[in-house]
Scaffold this motif. Structure first.
Motif, PDB file in Angstrom:
ATOM      1  N   SER A 172       0.852  -1.185   0.000  1.00 48.05           N
ATOM      2  CA  SER A 172       0.000   0.000   0.000  1.00 48.05           C
ATOM      3  C   SER A 172       0.887   1.234   0.000  1.00 48.05           C
ATOM      4  CB  SER A 172      -0.929   0.010   1.219  1.00 48.05           C
ATOM      5  OG  SER A 172      -0.175   0.026   2.412  1.00 48.05           O
ATOM      6  N   GLY A 173       0.285   2.368  -0.310  1.00 44.52           N
ATOM      7  CA  GLY A 173       1.008   3.627  -0.235  1.00 44.52           C
ATOM      8  C   GLY A 173       1.408   4.221  -1.565  1.00 44.52           C
ATOM      9  N   GLY A 174       1.166   3.513  -2.649  1.00 46.87           N
ATOM     10  CA  GLY A 174       1.501   4.073  -3.953  1.00 46.87           C
ATOM     11  C   GLY A 174       0.527   5.171  -4.349  1.00 46.87           C
ATOM     12  N   GLY A 175       0.853   5.855  -5.431  1.00 48.63           N
ATOM     13  CA  GLY A 175      -0.028   6.916  -5.909  1.00 48.63           C
ATOM     14  C   GLY A 175       0.699   7.866  -6.822  1.00 48.63           C
ATOM     15  N   LEU A 176       0.075   8.995  -7.052  1.00 46.15           N
ATOM     16  CA  LEU A 176       0.619  10.045  -7.919  1.00 46.15           C
ATOM     17  C   LEU A 176       1.203  11.154  -7.061  1.00 46.15           C
ATOM     18  CD1 LEU A 176       0.923  11.405 -10.716  1.00 46.15           C
ATOM     19  CD2 LEU A 176      -1.397  12.315 -10.387  1.00 46.15           C
ATOM     20  N   VAL A 177       2.431  11.550  -7.385  1.00 47.49           N
ATOM     21  CA  VAL A 177       3.091  12.600  -6.631  1.00 47.49           C
ATOM     22  C   VAL A 177       3.918  13.444  -7.596  1.00 47.49           C
ATOM     23  CG1 VAL A 177       5.104  11.148  -6.112  1.00 47.49           C
ATOM     24  CG2 VAL A 177       4.525  13.046  -4.592  1.00 47.49           C
ATOM     25  N   GLN A 178       4.105  14.698  -7.259  1.00 41.95           N
ATOM     26  CA  GLN A 178       4.941  15.571  -8.086  1.00 41.95           C
ATOM     27  C   GLN A 178       6.417  15.328  -7.797  1.00 41.95           C
ATOM     28  OE1 GLN A 178       3.576  19.616  -7.413  1.00 41.95           O
ATOM     29  NE2 GLN A 178       2.245  19.500  -9.202  1.00 41.95           N
ATOM     30  N   ALA A 179       7.239  15.625  -8.776  1.00 42.60           N
ATOM     31  CA  ALA A 179       8.679  15.506  -8.586  1.00 42.60           C
ATOM     32  C   ALA A 179       9.106  16.320  -7.367  1.00 42.60           C
ATOM     33  CB  ALA A 179       9.414  15.985  -9.831  1.00 42.60           C
TER      34      ALA A 179
END
Length: 121
Positions: A7-14
Motif C-alpha cells: 500500500s502507499g503508492g499513488g501520484l506525486v509531483q517531482a
C-alpha cells in the motif's frame, strides 16, 4: 497461503515523498531478507532496496540517499508478523514504476502484487 499486501503508492509531483508499506497476511518464519523491487514501464524488474536478518541494507545506486527501507520488527525476530516499509523522498519522474515487495526464506520467496508509483514532472 501467505500473501503480501502493498500500500502507499499513488501520484506525486517531482520532489515529493511517498511511504510504501508491505504487510504479510500471517507470520513467516525464518525470514532471510525483505526487499522492494520495481518495474518501470517497458523495463525489467530491478532491486530497489533490501534489508537482511542482520539488519544490513542494500540500495540501488539510483535511490541511495533518497530512499530508506525499514521493518516494523527486526527480521531476526522469529515469531513476528512483519511489515516492511520504503520511505521515498525527493522523488523523480524516473522513479515511476510498479513497486513490489518480496520476503525471502530458505528455499522460498513471497511477492506482493505491486503498487503503482507515478511521479509527474
Amino acid at each position: 497461503q501467505v500473501q503480501l499486501v502493498e500500500s502507499g503508492g499513488g501520484l506525486v509531483q517531482a520532489g515529493g515523498s511517498l511511504r510504501l508499506s508491505c504487510a504479510a497476511s500471517e507470520r513467516i518464519f525464518s525470514i532471510l531478507d525483505m526487499g522492494w523491487y520495481r518495474q518501470p514501464p517497458g523495463k525489467q524488474r530491478e532491486l530497489v532496496a533490501q534489508i537482511n536478518s542482520g539488519g544490513s541494507t542494500t540500495y540501488a545506486d539510483s535511490v541511495k540517499g533518497r530512499f530508506t527501507i525499514s521493518s516494523r520488527f527486526p527480521i531476526s525476530r522469529v515469531n513476528a508478523q512483519n511489515t516492511v516499509y520504503l520511505q521515498m523522498n525527493s522523488l523523480k519522474p524516473e522513479d515511476t514504476a510498479v513497486y513490489y515487495c518480496r520476503f525471502a526464506r530458505a528455499g522460498m520467496e513471497y511477492w506482493g502484487k505491486g503498487t503503482l508509483v507515478t511521479v509527474s514532472s
